[in-house]
Design an enzyme around this catalytic site. Structure first.
Site, mmCIF file in Angstrom:
data_model
loop_
_atom_site.group_PDB
_atom_site.id
_atom_site.type_symbol
_atom_site.label_atom_id
_atom_site.label_comp_id
_atom_site.label_asym_id
_atom_site.label_seq_id
_atom_site.Cartn_x
_atom_site.Cartn_y
_atom_site.Cartn_z
ATOM 1 N N GLU A 22 -12.022 -0.419 41.066
ATOM 2 C CA GLU A 22 -11.809 -0.791 39.681
ATOM 3 C C GLU A 22 -10.668 0.456 39.497
ATOM 4 O OE1 GLU A 22 -13.100 2.006 38.058
ATOM 5 O OE2 GLU A 22 -12.968 0.870 36.413
ATOM 6 N N TRP A 23 -10.666 1.391 40.366
ATOM 7 C CA TRP A 23 -9.550 2.408 40.287
ATOM 8 C C TRP A 23 -10.093 3.487 39.535
ATOM 9 C CZ3 TRP A 23 -7.581 -2.509 38.069
ATOM 10 C CH2 TRP A 23 -7.588 -3.303 38.976
ATOM 11 N N GLY A 24 -11.105 3.438 38.640
ATOM 12 C CA GLY A 24 -11.262 4.823 37.822
ATOM 13 C C GLY A 24 -11.563 4.545 36.321
ATOM 14 N N ASP A 40 -12.033 -6.051 44.256
ATOM 15 C CA ASP A 40 -10.977 -5.511 43.538
ATOM 16 C C ASP A 40 -11.298 -5.939 42.004
ATOM 17 O OD1 ASP A 40 -8.799 -3.841 42.967
ATOM 18 O OD2 ASP A 40 -7.791 -4.795 44.760
ATOM 19 N N ASP A 81 -4.108 3.562 43.286
ATOM 20 C CA ASP A 81 -3.789 3.581 44.901
ATOM 21 C C ASP A 81 -2.977 4.877 45.234
ATOM 22 O OD1 ASP A 81 -4.442 0.902 44.364
ATOM 23 O OD2 ASP A 81 -2.852 -0.061 45.449
HETATM 24 C C1 GLA Z 1 -5.091 -3.258 44.638
HETATM 25 C C2 GLA Z 1 -6.063 -2.079 45.413
HETATM 26 C C3 GLA Z 1 -5.403 -2.020 46.576
HETATM 27 C C4 GLA Z 1 -5.040 -3.191 47.385
HETATM 28 C C5 GLA Z 1 -4.466 -4.143 46.352
HETATM 29 C C6 GLA Z 1 -4.289 -5.592 47.175
HETATM 30 O O1 GLA Z 1 -3.953 -2.551 43.980
HETATM 31 O O2 GLA Z 1 -6.216 -1.001 44.570
HETATM 32 O O3 GLA Z 1 -6.053 -1.135 47.303
HETATM 33 O O4 GLA Z 1 -6.444 -3.787 47.768
HETATM 34 O O5 GLA Z 1 -4.874 -4.331 45.220
HETATM 35 O O6 GLA Z 1 -3.775 -6.395 46.517
#
Ligand code: GLA
Length: 404
Positions: free
Chosen positions: A185-187, A150, A208
């Protein structure tokens, strides 16, 4: 002599680059499939839960359908010992992770774990920055097969992200064990442009997923349709061993309390869950289930265990579907499959049932096609140049097209 030296060096470069390529492909030759702790349980996890899930994956037919991994997400950590080795929370994992990995492996499954490219994870637990090599060795000694890494608490710029992800990828590669790397890293730093080069096999493309169709409140949360829309133009970046990860499957959660139920996310209909399964498969996304596998209803099993839709996800051509028609009422996607076949998806994003007509030549499809509906499990045409049919609100029809 000098020329010979350069030629040899060049050849070595090519060989080592292709060896690296092969390793990367071998770690995730098709989109990884499994079950992840996060969406339902958050940090409230323990070793018994993981054992029960592993048992259910075998008992309920998920392993046979191709689901392989049990992924432990955030909240497993118990700090570091006096030699700085990362350790699990002794209350949650009293037998240790090695014993758990042995159990999961004894079921013919694989075990994933979680860390972060900073000092602390998103949940505030011990993470791996500065301890990459040591943690990778620890994970290898436990028998870990996959690491989700993450990016909470890390600097915003893309250069640092690449440096930090390369550090953990290199550490995993020299750990002595095959451990796949999921970049999370979500994009925002466009990981599709660099994640594969630094050694990741998959990368999250969005924030998420929540258990909802779309973000009606405009509070920044991502529903199924939001994620499909964000991911739709990233098809050129998916290939064997390198996947756009659309985050977990919310199928079967029905608004359950937990991280995916936050931000006003009250669950989806079975039709919407079926659409999530359809589109994650069309887009060759990793498939990480999150619902309680020990308490499944018939609809959830039907959706998650549909082998025909899973075969589209796992197809050996390794292509992500291309958007062919995008308008305010519906989307049409085409995914080339092995054997000169295609998967065709028609997703009604409007609030009403609708009759949709498609002309195959307009989608770039030149031949006449046999059509099989993979949700009805039946052949619907033997030689078609077009399709017309009813699609319910938020439903996705998926067909496999074959030529004779
Ligand atoms: C981030 C990630 C999630 C999850 C949480 C855990 O938000 O995007 O998928 O792994 O951390 O804390």
């Amino acid at each position: 002599m000098k020329k010979l030296f350069f030629a040899a060096a060049f050849l070595c470069g090519i060989l080592s680059a292709s060896a690296q390529g092969n390793t990367t492909e071998r770690l995730a030759p098709t989109p990884p499939m499994g079950w992840m702790t996060w969406n339902l349980y958050g940090v409230h996890i323990n070793e018994q839960l993981i054992r029960d899930v592993a048992d259910a994956m075998v008992r309920e037919g998920f392993k046979d359908a191709g689901y392989q991994y049990v992924y432990i997400d955030d909240g497993w950590q118990g700090g570091r010992d006096n030699r700085n080795n990362i350790i699990p929370d002794p209350q949650k994992f009293p037998s240790g992770i090695k014993a758990l990995a042995d159990y999961v492996h004894s079921k013919g499954l694989k075990l994933g774990i979680y860390s972060d490219a900073a000092q602390l994870t998103c949940g505030g637990y011990t993470a791996s920055l500065g301890f990459e090599k040591q943690d990778a060795k620890t994970f290898a000694s436990w028998g870990i097969d996959y690491l989700k890494y993450d990016y909470c608490g890390a600097p915003e710029d893309a250069e640092t992200a690449q440096t930090r992800y390369k550090a953990i990828a290199d550490a995993l590669r020299s750990s002595g064990r095959d451990i796949a790397l999921g970049i999370c890293e979500w994009g925002p730093r466009k990981p599709w442009l660099w994640a594969s080069n630094v050694g990741g096999q998959l990368w999250r493309t969005t924030y998420d997923v929540r258990d909802k169709w779309k973000d009606l409140d405009d509070n920044g949360s991502k529903g199924i349709l939001d994620i499909v829309t964000e991911n739709k133009d990233l098809y050129p970046y998916a290939h064997k061993g390198a996947w756009n990860d659309m985050d977990m499957l919310v199928v079967g959660l029905y608004g359950a309390k937990g991280p995916s139920g936050d931000l006003n996310s009250h669950g989806c209909s079975n039709t919407e869950y079926e659409t999530q399964m359809s589109m994650w498969c069309m887009m060759a996304s990793p498939l990480a289930m999150t619902c309680d596998l020990t308490k499944l209803n018939a609809e959830t099993k039907r959706i998650l265990l549909n082998k025909e839709i899973i075969a589209i996800n796992q197809d050996g051509l390794c292509k992500q579907a291309e958007p062919k028609v995008i308008n305010e009422a519906y989307h049409v996607y085409l995914k080339p499959l092995e054997g000169n076949r295609y998967a065709l998806a028609v997703m009604n994003i409007s609030d009403k049932a609708m009759k949709i007509t498609l002309s195959f030549p307009e989608l770039g499809l030149k031949a006449k096609y046999g059509m099989r509906d993979v949700w009805m499990h039946k052949q619907v045409s033997s030689s078609a140049r077009k399709w017309a049919g009813n699609v319910e609100s938020h439903q996705t029809k998926v067909f496999v097209l074959t030529t004779k």
